[in-house]
Design a protein around this motif. Structure first.
Motif, short mmCIF file in Angstrom:
data_model
loop_
_atom_site.label_atom_id
_atom_site.label_comp_id
_atom_site.label_asym_id
_atom_site.label_seq_id
_atom_site.Cartn_x
_atom_site.Cartn_y
_atom_site.Cartn_z
N VAL A 333 0.84 -1.21 0.00
CA VAL A 333 0.00 0.00 0.00
C VAL A 333 0.87 1.26 0.00
O VAL A 333 0.58 2.23 -0.69
N LEU A 336 2.05 1.94 -3.43
CA LEU A 336 1.00 2.55 -4.26
C LEU A 336 0.89 4.04 -3.99
O LEU A 336 0.74 4.85 -4.91
N THR A 340 2.43 7.37 -6.74
CA THR A 340 1.63 8.38 -7.42
C THR A 340 2.41 9.68 -7.62
O THR A 340 2.00 10.52 -8.41
N THR A 376 3.15 -3.26 -8.17
CA THR A 376 2.61 -2.07 -7.50
C THR A 376 3.13 -0.79 -8.17
O THR A 376 2.41 0.21 -8.24
N CYS A 377 4.35 -0.84 -8.70
CA CYS A 377 4.86 0.30 -9.49
C CYS A 377 4.00 0.52 -10.72
O CYS A 377 3.66 1.65 -11.08
N ILE A 379 0.89 -0.30 -11.13
CA ILE A 379 -0.40 0.26 -10.71
C ILE A 379 -0.26 1.74 -10.40
O ILE A 379 -1.08 2.57 -10.81
N ALA A 380 0.80 2.08 -9.67
CA ALA A 380 1.02 3.48 -9.30
C ALA A 380 1.23 4.36 -10.53
O ALA A 380 0.85 5.53 -10.54
N THR A 383 -2.16 5.60 -11.64
CA THR A 383 -3.09 6.02 -10.60
C THR A 383 -3.09 7.54 -10.44
O THR A 383 -2.03 8.12 -10.20
N PHE A 414 -6.82 -0.44 -13.79
CA PHE A 414 -6.37 -0.39 -12.39
C PHE A 414 -6.85 -1.64 -11.65
O PHE A 414 -6.08 -2.32 -10.97
N VAL A 418 -4.77 -4.83 -10.05
CA VAL A 418 -4.94 -5.23 -8.65
C VAL A 418 -5.29 -6.72 -8.58
O VAL A 418 -4.79 -7.45 -7.72
#
Length: 441
Positions: A333, A336, A340, A376-377, A379-380, A383, A414, A418
């Motif tokens: 988390v 994430l 951003t 996670t990178c 996703i970020a 985002t 997104f 996830v």
């Protein structure tokens, strides 16, 4: 002074300085050197200089400029555009076929470059105009390009995984092999989503018109297929030599760079301008990586010297009574959130001194964690409000695509990312089966 307080002070100072707009490597190195001077006196001020000697012994770092050069040579010489034309022609008759072809293009560009920036540039300048020209929904295709380009940091030869390997002191090959399964899984999930959505709602992804298909001869189709084999052959030769032990990692990166240059020359696309452009871009990005690694080593050497990792582990497990899985989720988390407004390399070097030793001490596989970190990178990157790919797309997209369109486009992707992350957390073998199989044989 407690390790917890020093941890809070060092990370807090770093975040404050980053918000002032200073260079990432300068902030990390300065905080490390200043903390060493404050804690241990004048002799410790040499720590940043000692870090440079560690870098000189990291031979995998030599691969970075060669892989970057290879990717730029393939994209700037037009070989990548021929690759998109191949997907355009062969997937066009299917509903949503051009969008599916774009995902295929992104996977191959990822396998040839290792950076998301190259995939984004090719997708936005080559694929996007064609998709819009053929009446594809602008919101959906904008999301396709942003999500597809993020695959570049997961599929080998991922430059981000090379950086993770050096900072986490893990084998690069194991990390590359671990990225294959998750990368292909994510690409497959994207493709299934595009196909099903265009099946349900055909007007957002129409097939190529009959008259346009009729103009494409079978001779042209097979000619494009031949041209499309060139980048695949480069990747196959490079990785084949490496996996069979014929060449080392560094030698394989040189082979890739040389073959890409030869391919550009054979196809008649190599000239002085392209050679100079590729060299300049390679030098810029390679220097950025080197400075960030130097700063990270300075910071982590101070942090390791404090024994702060053990103190933080005691705080999380004993004082806060968190389980290892809760700590892992908390780390993801935080990736994430940081992702951003920070790029992947900056994010890694900031938290690596704390997270990677802690992950190992909690009993998790650091190779598997490297894959989770990379996802996670990804996703970020997409985002809001400050996702890296969002602003790249805004800079490259035509005027009819607004910032609101760009933000709307990433919503389904997104959640698909996830979903991919959750699947790999539940089933670690998606990432680990290939490294284990290779080690066993």
């Amino acid at each position: 002074m407690s390790s917890e307080f020093i941890t809070l002070f060092m990370f807090g100072t770093m975040m404050v300085l980053l918000f002032t707009g200073q260079r990432v490597f300068g902030v990390i190195g300065f905080v490390g050197a200043a903390a060493a001077l404050w804690l241990w006196g004048e002799g410790s001020f040499e720590m940043p200089f000692n870090a440079s000697f560690q870098v000189l012994n990291w031979y995998p770092l030599i691969t970075v400029p060669f892989f970057i050069f290879m990717g730029y040579m393939l994209s700037e010489s037009g070989i990548a555009s021929e690759l998109y034309r191949l997907f355009h022609v062969w997937f066009g008759p299917i509903r949503g076929g051009l969008a599916l072809g774009t995902i295929g293009l992104m996977v191959l560009i990822a396998a040839l470059n290792g950076l998301s920036v190259a995939g984004m540039a090719i997708g936005a300048t080559i694929a996007l105009p064609q998709l819009l020209k053929h009446d594809y929904d602008k919101v959906m295709v904008t999301g396709v390009i942003q999500a597809g380009s993020s695959l570049g940091i997961l599929i080998p030869p991922s430059v981000v995984l090379v950086l993770y390997a050096m900072i986490a002191r893990q084998p690069v090959l194991q990390l590359w092999l671990a990225g294959v399964g998750p990368g292909l899984l994510m690409a497959a999930i994207f493709a299934i989503y595009i196909y099903v959505r265009c099946l349900i709602n055909p007007e957002i992804g129409p097939a190529l018109p009959e008259e346009e298909r009729a103009r494409i001869t079978w001779g042209e189709k097979f000619s494009l297929l031949t041209k499309g084999i060139i980048p695949l052959a480069i990747f196959g030769i490079m990785m084949g030599l490496f996996l069979t032990g014929t060449t080392s990692l560094v030698e394989s990166s040189v082979v890739g760079a040389v073959l890409a240059t030869l391919a550009a020359w054979v196809t008649g696309n190599l000239n002085r301008h392209i050679l100079e452009l590729c060299t300049r871009n390679t030098l810029t990005i390679s220097c950025m990586f080197l400075w960030i690694i130097l700063g990270a080593l300075c910071f982590s050497s101070v942090y390791d010297g404090l024994g702060a990792v053990k103190a933080v582990k005691t705080l999380l497990l004993d004082t806060w009574d968190l389980t290892p899985w809760e700590i892992l989720i908390m780390m993801l988390v935080s990736f994430l959130i940081m992702g951003t407004f920070l790029d992947d390399t900056a994010m890694l070097v900031i938290v690596a001194p704390l997270y990677i030793p802690l992950i190992i001490s909690l009993g998790f596989n650091p190779i598997w964690f490297g894959v989770l970190y990379t996802i996670t990178c990804q996703i970020a990157y997409i985002t809001p409000p400050f996702g890296y790919n969002l602003f790249l797309m805004r800079a490259m997209a035509p005027p009819e695509i607004t910032l609101l369109d760009i933000y709307r486009s990433i919503v389904p992707f997104f959640f698909l990312m996830v979903l991919s992350l959750i699947l790999i957390m539940i089933f670690p073998q998606i990432a680990l089966w290939l490294p284990e199989y290779y080690s066993a044989h």
